[in-house]
Scaffold this motif. Structure first.
Motif, short mmCIF file in Angstrom:
data_model
loop_
_atom_site.label_atom_id
_atom_site.label_comp_id
_atom_site.label_asym_id
_atom_site.label_seq_id
_atom_site.Cartn_x
_atom_site.Cartn_y
_atom_site.Cartn_z
N VAL A 1 0.84 -1.20 0.00
CA VAL A 1 0.00 0.00 0.00
C VAL A 1 0.87 1.25 0.00
CG1 VAL A 1 -1.74 1.31 1.26
CG2 VAL A 1 -1.88 -1.18 1.17
N ILE A 2 0.57 2.15 -0.92
CA ILE A 2 1.29 3.43 -1.02
C ILE A 2 0.27 4.55 -0.91
CG2 ILE A 2 2.67 4.92 -2.51
CD1 ILE A 2 3.74 2.40 -3.84
N TYR A 3 0.61 5.58 -0.13
CA TYR A 3 -0.25 6.76 0.00
C TYR A 3 0.44 7.95 -0.63
CZ TYR A 3 -2.93 4.07 3.40
OH TYR A 3 -3.70 3.12 4.00
N THR A 4 -0.35 8.76 -1.29
CA THR A 4 0.12 10.04 -1.83
C THR A 4 -0.72 11.13 -1.20
OG1 THR A 4 0.64 8.96 -3.93
CG2 THR A 4 0.54 11.37 -3.93
N VAL A 5 -0.07 12.10 -0.57
CA VAL A 5 -0.76 13.19 0.12
C VAL A 5 -0.35 14.51 -0.50
CG1 VAL A 5 -1.13 14.35 2.33
CG2 VAL A 5 -0.81 11.86 2.27
N THR A 6 -1.34 15.26 -0.99
CA THR A 6 -1.08 16.62 -1.46
C THR A 6 -1.90 17.58 -0.60
OG1 THR A 6 -2.83 16.49 -3.12
CG2 THR A 6 -0.60 15.91 -3.83
N PHE A 7 -1.45 18.84 -0.53
CA PHE A 7 -2.15 19.83 0.29
C PHE A 7 -2.14 21.19 -0.39
CE2 PHE A 7 2.25 19.91 1.65
CZ PHE A 7 2.54 21.25 1.75
N LYS A 8 -3.15 22.00 -0.04
CA LYS A 8 -3.27 23.39 -0.51
C LYS A 8 -3.74 24.25 0.66
CE LYS A 8 -5.96 22.28 -4.21
NZ LYS A 8 -6.85 22.55 -5.32
N LYS A 9 -3.45 25.52 0.58
CA LYS A 9 -3.90 26.52 1.56
C LYS A 9 -3.37 26.27 2.96
CE LYS A 9 -8.13 27.60 -0.94
NZ LYS A 9 -9.59 27.71 -0.87
N ALA A 10 -2.14 25.78 3.07
CA ALA A 10 -1.49 25.60 4.37
C ALA A 10 -0.82 26.92 4.77
CB ALA A 10 -0.47 24.47 4.29
N VAL A 11 -0.21 26.93 5.93
CA VAL A 11 0.54 28.10 6.39
C VAL A 11 1.88 28.10 5.66
CG1 VAL A 11 1.60 29.19 8.40
CG2 VAL A 11 -0.63 28.06 8.62
N GLY A 12 2.34 29.27 5.19
CA GLY A 12 3.57 29.36 4.42
C GLY A 12 4.79 28.97 5.20
N PRO A 13 5.95 28.89 4.60
CA PRO A 13 6.25 29.34 3.25
C PRO A 13 5.76 28.39 2.16
CG PRO A 13 8.24 28.48 4.23
CD PRO A 13 7.15 28.42 5.28
N GLU A 14 5.58 27.11 2.47
CA GLU A 14 5.03 26.19 1.46
C GLU A 14 3.54 26.07 1.69
OE1 GLU A 14 6.88 22.51 0.44
OE2 GLU A 14 8.78 23.17 1.28
N ARG A 15 2.77 26.83 0.93
CA ARG A 15 1.31 26.84 1.11
C ARG A 15 0.65 25.65 0.41
NH1 ARG A 15 0.16 31.53 3.55
NH2 ARG A 15 1.55 33.26 3.24
N GLU A 16 1.36 25.05 -0.55
CA GLU A 16 0.83 23.86 -1.21
C GLU A 16 1.99 22.98 -1.62
OE1 GLU A 16 -0.11 24.80 -5.74
OE2 GLU A 16 -1.24 26.09 -4.39
N GLY A 17 1.68 21.68 -1.77
CA GLY A 17 2.74 20.76 -2.16
C GLY A 17 2.37 19.33 -1.85
N THR A 18 3.38 18.49 -1.79
CA THR A 18 3.22 17.07 -1.49
C THR A 18 3.83 16.79 -0.13
OG1 THR A 18 3.38 16.54 -3.84
CG2 THR A 18 3.76 14.75 -2.30
N LEU A 19 3.14 15.99 0.65
CA LEU A 19 3.61 15.60 1.97
C LEU A 19 4.10 14.16 1.88
CD1 LEU A 19 3.69 16.92 4.77
CD2 LEU A 19 1.47 15.89 5.23
N ASP A 20 5.35 13.93 2.24
CA ASP A 20 5.94 12.59 2.18
C ASP A 20 6.04 11.98 3.57
OD1 ASP A 20 6.38 12.69 -0.62
OD2 ASP A 20 8.22 13.85 -0.32
N GLU A 21 6.23 10.67 3.61
CA GLU A 21 6.39 9.95 4.88
C GLU A 21 7.45 10.65 5.73
OE1 GLU A 21 5.50 7.29 7.64
OE2 GLU A 21 4.79 6.74 5.64
N GLY A 22 7.10 10.90 7.01
CA GLY A 22 8.03 11.55 7.93
C GLY A 22 7.94 13.07 7.93
N GLN A 23 7.19 13.66 7.01
CA GLN A 23 7.07 15.12 6.96
C GLN A 23 5.79 15.57 7.68
OE1 GLN A 23 7.22 15.90 2.70
NE2 GLN A 23 9.31 16.67 2.93
N SER A 24 5.73 16.88 7.94
CA SER A 24 4.54 17.47 8.55
C SER A 24 4.30 18.82 7.91
CB SER A 24 4.73 17.60 10.06
OG SER A 24 5.84 18.41 10.35
N VAL A 25 3.10 19.36 8.15
CA VAL A 25 2.72 20.65 7.58
C VAL A 25 1.90 21.42 8.61
CG1 VAL A 25 0.61 19.76 6.48
CG2 VAL A 25 1.71 21.82 5.57
N GLU A 26 2.13 22.74 8.70
CA GLU A 26 1.35 23.59 9.58
C GLU A 26 0.08 23.99 8.85
OE1 GLU A 26 1.63 27.77 12.09
OE2 GLU A 26 3.47 26.90 11.27
N ILE A 27 -1.07 23.79 9.50
CA ILE A 27 -2.36 24.02 8.85
C ILE A 27 -3.04 25.27 9.40
CG2 ILE A 27 -2.69 21.57 8.43
CD1 ILE A 27 -4.81 21.72 10.76
#
Length: 157
Positions: free
Chosen positions: A117-143
């Motif tokens: 099983v493989i998951y692909t996670v993309t996001f938009k409208k997050a807190v900068g500097p990366e407001r959108e992108g791909t989230l990989d295993e082990g990464q996190s994003v401020e929402i």
């Protein structure tokens, strides 16, 4: 003499205001040091006030370096809940930072993972500097309210 030592120590520090109370702090400092300095209670967050039509900047309670400016203002607030969208469904979370695994669990709460099983996670409208992108295993994003996630599950079998 102790008065001179106190005055010299203050000359190396910057005055900041946290919840409208003045404090003296070295610069650079850390978020954890600011939380401790102002006795910010657990369950509360600290924010750096910004000018213009922007949200105040969240100050994490950790050891990351923060450079202060003279008479800068901060304020504390209770942890909040965030309304986000995961695979077109509204979800309410109480964490400002979401991990790859946390987002996958929101999208597929009852699905068992397997070796293929493989998951692909993309996001938009997050807190900068990366407001959108791909989230990989082990990464996190401020929402923030309105952050959007798309999670795809692929089985390689």
């Amino acid at each position: 003499m102790s008065e001179n030592l106190t005055e010299n120590a203050r000359n190396d520090e910057i005055r900041v205001h946290i919840d409208q109370t003045p404090y003296h702090s070295p610069s650079p400092t850390t978020g954890a040091a600011l939380y401790a300095l102002a006795h910010i209670h657990e369950g509360h967050e600290l924010f750096r006030e910004v000018t213009g039509d922007h949200e105040d900047e969240f100050v994490p309670n950790n050891g990351n370096e923060i450079r202060l400016k003279q008479d800068e203002h901060f304020h504390s607030a209770k942890d909040r809940k965030f309304k986000i969208i995961v695979n077109l469904e509204e979800k309410v979370v109480d964490k400002r930072v979401l991990t790859f695994r946390g987002v996958v669990k929101l999208a597929y709460p009852h699905v068992q993972d397997g070796p293929d099983v493989i998951y692909t996670v993309t996001f938009k409208k997050a807190v900068g500097p990366e407001r959108e992108g791909t989230l990989d295993e082990g990464q996190s994003v401020e929402i923030k309210n309105g952050t959007i996630f798309n999670v795809r599950r692929t089985d390689r079998s």
